[in-house]
Design a protein around this motif. Sequence first.
Motif, PDB file in Angstrom:
ATOM      1  N   GLU A 125      92.817  66.225 -32.035  1.00 48.43           N
ATOM      2  CA  GLU A 125      93.689  67.058 -31.044  1.00 48.43           C
ATOM      3  C   GLU A 125      93.136  66.874 -29.513  1.00 48.43           C
ATOM      4  N   GLU A 126      91.821  66.835 -29.278  1.00 52.36           N
ATOM      5  CA  GLU A 126      91.046  66.749 -28.110  1.00 52.36           C
ATOM      6  C   GLU A 126      91.141  65.271 -27.665  1.00 52.36           C
ATOM      7  N   ARG A 145      93.564  63.131 -28.387  1.00 48.49           N
ATOM      8  CA  ARG A 145      95.055  63.115 -27.929  1.00 48.49           C
ATOM      9  C   ARG A 145      95.348  63.222 -26.722  1.00 48.49           C
ATOM     10  N   ARG A 146      94.572  64.074 -26.078  1.00 46.25           N
ATOM     11  CA  ARG A 146      94.835  64.620 -24.798  1.00 46.25           C
ATOM     12  C   ARG A 146      94.522  63.449 -23.734  1.00 46.25           C
ATOM     13  N   THR A 198      88.817  63.246 -37.686  1.00 44.00           N
ATOM     14  CA  THR A 198      90.076  64.318 -37.486  1.00 44.00           C
ATOM     15  C   THR A 198      90.115  65.406 -36.816  1.00 44.00           C
TER      16      THR A 198
END
Length: 223
Positions: free
Chosen positions: A134-135, A137-138, A130
């Motif tokens: 963010e990384e 999801r790119r 988790t």
Amino acid sequence: MSDDFEMDWQRDARTGVPEAVLCGHKSMAQIEAIVAMAHAGGKRLLLTRLDEAGFAALGGETGKLLDYDPLSRTAVLGGGVPLAATGVGIVAAGTSDLPVAREAARALAFCGHESPIIADVGVAGLWRLTSRLEEIRRFRVVIAVAGMEGALFSVLAGLAAAPVIAVPASVGYGVAAGGRVALDAALASCSPGIVTVNIDNGFGAAAAAIKMLGMRERAPASL
């Protein structure tokens, strides 16, 4: 041309993915002959499943021509190419999965694709995954490598919009030995958007990712 082999140099133009040489079931003489022919013709070549003992057994001149990576058991003839950030990323559940992840990364790099590896983010410590979401999801395409119960595949596909290419790894013991449980888990996942390649098939996952990216580039403006 040889009685033992015939290279498919047009495969890249025809399919978008170049031919790779699977070394695991070839003799050292056959591998040396393939490398010599490619070198004489000025061709680049990716070799897979070349273990350290096999690489050491190659003739000295052949070995000098190759960029060898023992972790992924891959070798490259003809040097690298500039890498582009095309949106493919590799996520490995554990450190033990890195040989397969590196095979995928080396295959992608051979074709000019930069592919960051996010390692040791398996579900046993879910906070590790988790914290990198963010990384992840790119990425436009995610290659996920996991052994044991293969839970990473379902979790990633449920949290990221990108297609997930699952690579079951032969990491595990008991009922999980050999990667079969991870393969079954990938195939039986209830999370949509997972496609699965064979156990330890990092090269196959790289090829699938390249084709996915290529289809987007070749898509018609209108139907």
